[in-house]
Design a protein around this motif. Structure first.
Motif, short mmCIF file in Angstrom:
data_model
loop_
_atom_site.label_atom_id
_atom_site.label_comp_id
_atom_site.label_asym_id
_atom_site.label_seq_id
_atom_site.Cartn_x
_atom_site.Cartn_y
_atom_site.Cartn_z
N SER A 158 21.37 -17.16 -20.96
CA SER A 158 20.87 -16.96 -19.61
C SER A 158 21.76 -17.67 -18.61
O SER A 158 22.32 -18.74 -18.89
N SER A 159 21.86 -17.09 -17.44
CA SER A 159 22.47 -17.76 -16.30
C SER A 159 21.37 -18.12 -15.33
O SER A 159 20.24 -17.67 -15.46
N ASN A 192 20.23 -12.44 -18.08
CA ASN A 192 19.86 -12.84 -19.43
C ASN A 192 20.40 -11.82 -20.41
O ASN A 192 20.24 -10.61 -20.21
N GLU A 193 21.05 -12.29 -21.46
CA GLU A 193 21.59 -11.41 -22.51
C GLU A 193 20.93 -11.75 -23.84
O GLU A 193 20.75 -12.92 -24.18
N VAL A 194 20.60 -10.72 -24.60
CA VAL A 194 20.03 -10.90 -25.93
C VAL A 194 20.70 -9.92 -26.89
O VAL A 194 20.79 -8.72 -26.59
N PHE A 195 21.14 -10.43 -28.02
CA PHE A 195 21.69 -9.57 -29.07
C PHE A 195 20.84 -9.73 -30.32
O PHE A 195 20.50 -10.85 -30.71
N SER A 196 20.46 -8.61 -30.92
CA SER A 196 19.60 -8.67 -32.10
C SER A 196 19.89 -7.52 -33.04
O SER A 196 20.53 -6.53 -32.66
N LYS A 197 19.41 -7.66 -34.25
CA LYS A 197 19.46 -6.59 -35.24
C LYS A 197 18.02 -6.15 -35.53
O LYS A 197 17.14 -6.98 -35.73
N VAL A 198 17.83 -4.84 -35.54
CA VAL A 198 16.49 -4.27 -35.72
C VAL A 198 16.45 -3.53 -37.04
O VAL A 198 17.37 -2.76 -37.36
N TYR A 199 15.37 -3.77 -37.81
CA TYR A 199 15.17 -3.11 -39.10
C TYR A 199 13.80 -2.43 -39.10
O TYR A 199 12.83 -2.98 -38.58
N PHE A 238 10.92 -8.40 -47.05
CA PHE A 238 11.99 -8.60 -46.08
C PHE A 238 11.45 -8.52 -44.65
O PHE A 238 11.85 -9.29 -43.77
N TYR A 239 10.52 -7.60 -44.44
CA TYR A 239 9.96 -7.41 -43.10
C TYR A 239 8.93 -8.49 -42.75
O TYR A 239 8.63 -8.70 -41.57
N GLU A 240 8.40 -9.16 -43.75
CA GLU A 240 7.40 -10.19 -43.49
C GLU A 240 8.02 -11.52 -43.11
O GLU A 240 7.37 -12.38 -42.52
N SER A 241 9.29 -11.71 -43.44
CA SER A 241 9.97 -12.98 -43.13
C SER A 241 10.82 -12.79 -41.89
O SER A 241 11.91 -12.23 -41.95
N GLY A 242 10.31 -13.23 -40.76
CA GLY A 242 11.04 -13.07 -39.50
C GLY A 242 11.91 -14.27 -39.20
O GLY A 242 11.70 -15.38 -39.71
N SER A 243 12.91 -14.06 -38.36
CA SER A 243 13.77 -15.16 -37.93
C SER A 243 13.08 -15.97 -36.85
O SER A 243 12.09 -15.53 -36.27
N ASP A 244 13.61 -17.14 -36.58
CA ASP A 244 13.05 -18.00 -35.54
C ASP A 244 13.78 -17.73 -34.23
O ASP A 244 14.94 -18.11 -34.06
N PRO A 245 13.13 -17.04 -33.27
CA PRO A 245 13.82 -16.73 -32.02
C PRO A 245 14.11 -17.95 -31.17
O PRO A 245 14.85 -17.87 -30.19
N TYR A 246 13.53 -19.11 -31.54
CA TYR A 246 13.75 -20.34 -30.77
C TYR A 246 14.66 -21.32 -31.51
O TYR A 246 14.77 -22.48 -31.14
N ASP A 247 15.32 -20.83 -32.55
CA ASP A 247 16.32 -21.64 -33.23
C ASP A 247 17.39 -22.04 -32.20
O ASP A 247 17.95 -21.19 -31.52
N PRO A 248 17.66 -23.35 -32.05
CA PRO A 248 18.65 -23.77 -31.04
C PRO A 248 19.98 -23.07 -31.16
O PRO A 248 20.67 -22.85 -30.16
N ARG A 249 20.36 -22.66 -32.38
CA ARG A 249 21.64 -21.99 -32.57
C ARG A 249 21.68 -20.66 -31.83
O ARG A 249 22.75 -20.19 -31.42
N VAL A 250 20.50 -20.02 -31.67
CA VAL A 250 20.45 -18.74 -30.98
C VAL A 250 20.89 -18.89 -29.53
O VAL A 250 21.50 -17.99 -28.95
N PHE A 251 20.63 -20.06 -28.93
CA PHE A 251 20.94 -20.28 -27.52
C PHE A 251 22.29 -20.98 -27.33
O PHE A 251 22.67 -21.28 -26.19
#
Length: 830
Positions: free
Chosen positions: A213-214, A189-196, A378-391
């Motif tokens: 994921s494989s 499983n690979e995950v790429f993210s940006k942390v603030y 900015f910190y209160e608005s998180g991204s959607d980790p289940y956005d289909p585009r992420v996968f």
């Protein structure tokens, strides 16, 4: 955990390195030397021998010699004539003279006048101003890959019947650079993210931009297990948590009490002069590491650290845990984490040749930027980790996102798993393990699961032998709706029972869910202070095979519910719903739910009809989940739970019998008490306003089963205490073997000591006592004094069993009072 572990044990690839060496380090008498330092000559790449003096070391670079050293022995240089050198036996001679550069200590190290300890104190003083903490705000890129492999593959395994027809998967095997064992990658499983982050507000957010994921990519059980298994940690913390246990960090302020420290060497690393410190535990069986670290001589920031859990540590199913962390030198005063590598070797046995499963996580950090201030919103608005585009990121994205390239083995996992899925034998194995893990038999062509298979049989006084069968719709783990139901039959009462539920996810963002259902069954009420609204549940009390005393206070229940639930804020759920239930005794001669009813011809009614409106607020700070369907899977269990529940009973609506109100609050909190184990605490209070009969009162939860059930009182019979106002406290502390590890004759058994303390206070109004006067059981509440119990338990017996010895503190003059009892449980835990 069980599902993944069994699954991965079924299936066994490769890591090309330039230099490999392995063997054993012994003294002149042939005795193994544990914790000896083994490094490639003219490098900082090294390892430490294990408890049996054995080591394995590997590097992508080419080296022609090893340097082996240990306190009190001569440093020895061992030539490496080939790229691969196994089965080396290295003999160290006792040192004739001490080295001039450092002071050398042997055996148990003193805490005073020890240069290594003095350096450790300077690390403590500087740790809060090193790294990211030096800046107002920060951001960086984070790339993580997690892999599972079957290890210790030999010819016997390859030729076994299990892998007949699957021999092709063993085509290209290689060895781990840490342990020297062969392995076969199965999951990646690979995950790429940006942390603030902003240190002024103490907040941080992570935006996941890619997830790939494989293998069993759709299996959320594996993904949730991986996320919980490899949670983040900071080596500067006093305790590092792995597998729900706290290990003392070698950089901890309490480290001098559990570790020996020795300053071994000093050298330049990346143009920075660093001290080399070796550490190892003072005692066996404690949750500690052995290893070494390099620390800068001016900033006292750690440049490189290796940690390996000792084999004697009181942890199950894990043979090895190995951690490497490397830090980047940004300038003279800033050292930032660059790479974090963790390997876990899961196995049923800690023997050297036992087979198991590797879990490997590699995290790489890059592109650090500082003091780029962002608004708090900015910190209160998180991204959607289940956005289909992420996968669905393409190869170009991953080529740029990978801060560390995949090696040949990792690239081959995707192709291997695609091939395996076309092999019928592999699918058979997978289906068997899937049933064992989930309890459901999948019928893909109908999109239905049959089960739960673990609820098929039961026995109770009212039904005798009971059989049950059920099914649920299942299109995938993120289904927006789910239907589920069961049928049951009792051979003594010769009656059919059923349960049916439906859930629909209306809005994914707010988690708006509509659910409802009906259940007509036999139940043991009073096992919980909160009235059941579960139309599919079946308590262990009414279906257990063995019970203590007369377990005959069972009820017939016909329950219908309709609920609306939403999560307007993360981990904050709001639920409102209505329920209508009909209650009566399943064994009227032994247990009565009768109450005074002036409208009845006899003045007494034996059946309760009640409509309730229920509102519940649930707050679970720190809880992590995975999935976005109508049902999600929890990732962790170290979060607190606060529940506020308000119930309004209506009289007359749908022939409902009683008008009342009930307010309840509970707070459950797990506490990790450093190296002293884990405490679980629960406080619950409640009050009922208005007269209600026994079937609607709050029963202090007794436990007449032989199972240890948290939040119940094992020395109380069902319905022994009944209240309309109550307060309960439950405390259970697991020392994780800290006490037993100090007793020589108990040490090797790896037992764990558990203590519990429970208390309950409550009252019952005269009005409610009079209303339920026709019942054939005495109604009493622990009002004069708090009822309390305590227990002493021993866990980890044969690594799966737990036994609790339960003692009743008072109310010993109650009829049939049980002063002492024994309960137990079994299960797999680390």
């Amino acid at each position: 955990m069980t599902r993944i572990f069994v699954l991965l044990m079924f299936f066994p690839l490769m890591c090309l390195a330039q230099t490999k060496a392995g063997g054993v380090v012994v003294d002149e008498s042939g005795s193994p030397i544990a914790f000896a330092n083994v490094i490639f000559k003219n490098s900082s790449e090294g390892t430490i021998t294990n408890d049996n003096g054995r080591f394995y070391i590997e590097s992508d670079a080419t080296y022609d010699a090893l340097v082996v050293s240990y306190i009190g022995y001569e440093t020895t240089e061992i030539p490496l004539p080939q790229k691969v050198n196994y089965d080396l036996e290295i003999v160290l001679s006792e040192a004739a003279e001490q080295l001039q550069e450092v002071i050398v200590y042997t055996g148990k190290q003193s805490k005073k006048n020890n240069p290594a300890v003095e350096i450790l104190k300077k690390i403590w003083a500087k740790k809060r101003i090193n790294g990211l903490r030096k800046f107002k705000s920060y951001q960086y890129d984070k790339y993580e890959k997690v892999e599972f492999d079957l290890n210790t593959i030999d010819s016997a395994l390859i030729k076994s019947k299990v892998f007949k027809g699957l021999e092709f998967i063993f085509k290209d095997l290689d060895t781990s650079r840490i342990t020297g064992k062969t392995y076969l990658p199965l999951f990646l499983n690979e995950v790429f993210s940006k942390v603030y982050g902003d240190n002024r507000y103490g907040i941080e957010k992570e935006d996941v931009l890619g997830n790939k994921s494989s293998g069993f990519s759709g299996n959320q059980a594996i993904t949730a297990f991986v996320e919980d298994l490899y949670s983040d940690y900071d080596i500067y913390d006093n305790y590092l948590k792995f597998f729900d246990k706290s290990f003392t960090s070698p950089l901890s302020k309490t480290g001098v009490d559990v570790y020996n420290y020795v300053m071994s060497d000093s050298m330049f690393i990346d143009d920075k002069w660093c001290y080399h410190i070796i550490y190892y535990p003072r005692r066996k069986n404690e949750l500690t590491f052995k290893g070494d670290f390099w620390v800068n001589d001016t900033t006292y920031a750690v440049k490189k650290i290796n940690l390996e859990v000792t084999k004697s540590a009181n942890i199950n199913w894990v043979k090895e845990i190995y951690i490497e962390q490397d830090f980047e030198v940004v300038n003279d005063s800033v050292f930032l984490l660059k790479r974090d590598y963790m390997l876990s070797d899961f196995a049923f046995s800690k023997k050297e040749k036992s087979r198991g499963v590797y879990g490997k996580r590699t995290t790489v950090y890059d592109n650090y930027q500082f003091d780029l201030e962002k608004p708090k919103k900015f910190y209160e608005s998180g991204s959607d980790p289940y956005d289909p585009r992420v996968f669905e990121r393409d190869s170009v994205f991953w080529q740029n996102a990978r801060l560390e390239s995949l090696n040949k083995d990792e690239e081959g996992i995707f192709k291997l798993l695609d091939t395996l899925k076309t092999v019928p034998k592999f699918n058979t194995y997978y289906n068997i393990v899937s049933v064992l893990g989930s309890g459901y038999i999948e019928i893909d062509k109908w999109n239905i699961d049959i089960g739960d298979v673990y609820s098929t049989f039961g026995i109770n006084d009212a039904e005798g032998i009971r059989v049950r069968g059920g099914a649920r719709t299942y299109f995938g783990q993120n289904d927006p709706w789910r239907l589920e139901g069961y049928m049951a039959y009792g051979f003594d009462d010769k009656k059919f029972k059923h349960g049916f539920s439906a859930k629909f996810l209306i809005d994914r963002k707010s988690r708006l869910i509509i659910s409802g259902g009906n259940r007509r069954d036999i139940e043991q009420l009073g096992l919980s202070l909160t009235a059941t609204n579960d139309v599919l549940g079946r308590s262990i009390a009414s279906s257990s095979l063995v019970s203590v005393g007369a377990n005959n206070r069972l009820s017939n229940i016909n329950l219908s519910t309709l609920n609306v639930e939403m999560e307007p804020l993360p981990n904050f759920r709001f639920r409102i719903g209505g329920s209508f239930r009909t209650l009566s005794s399943a064994l009227p001669e032994a247990f009565s739910l009768e109450y005074v009813d002036p409208t009845s011809p006899t003045g007494i009614s034996s059946e309760i009809k009640q409509f309730d409106i229920n509102t519940t607020l649930v707050y679970t700070p720190g809880k992590r989940t995975i999935g976005y369907g109508v049902e999600r899977r929890d990732v962790n269990e170290d979060y607190s739970t606060l529940v506020l529940n308000y119930t309004k009973g209506l009289d007359g609506f749908l022939e409902s019998d009683f008008e009342y109100e009930r307010l309840q609050f509970s707070y459950t909190q797990p506490w990790q008490i450093g190296g002293f184990g884990r405490l679980l605490s629960t406080v619950e209070v409640g009050k009922t306003f208005g007269p209600v009969p026994l079937g609607l009162l709050s029963v202090i939860p007794g436990n007449q089963t032989v199972f240890s059930l948290y939040n119940t009182f094992p020395n109380l019979d069902f319905y022994e205490f009944v209240t309309d106002t109550y307060a309960t406290v439950h405390l259970e502390h697991n020392f994780n073997g800290r006490i037993f590890s100090r007793i020589p004759w108990l040490r090797k058994l790896n037992l764990r000591e558990i203590v519990g303390l429970r208390g309950a206070w409550g009252s019952l109004s005269d009005e409610n006592i009079a209303l339920s006067s026709p019942t054939n059981i005495p109604l009493a509440a622990p009002e004069d004094r708090i009822y309390w119990e305590y227990s002493l338990g021993v866990g980890n017996i044969f690594r799966i069993f737990r036994i609790d010895f339960n003692f009743r503190g008072n109310y010993l003059d109650n009829p049939n009072a049980r002063a002492f009892g024994v309960t137990g449980s079994f299960g797999f835990s680390f």
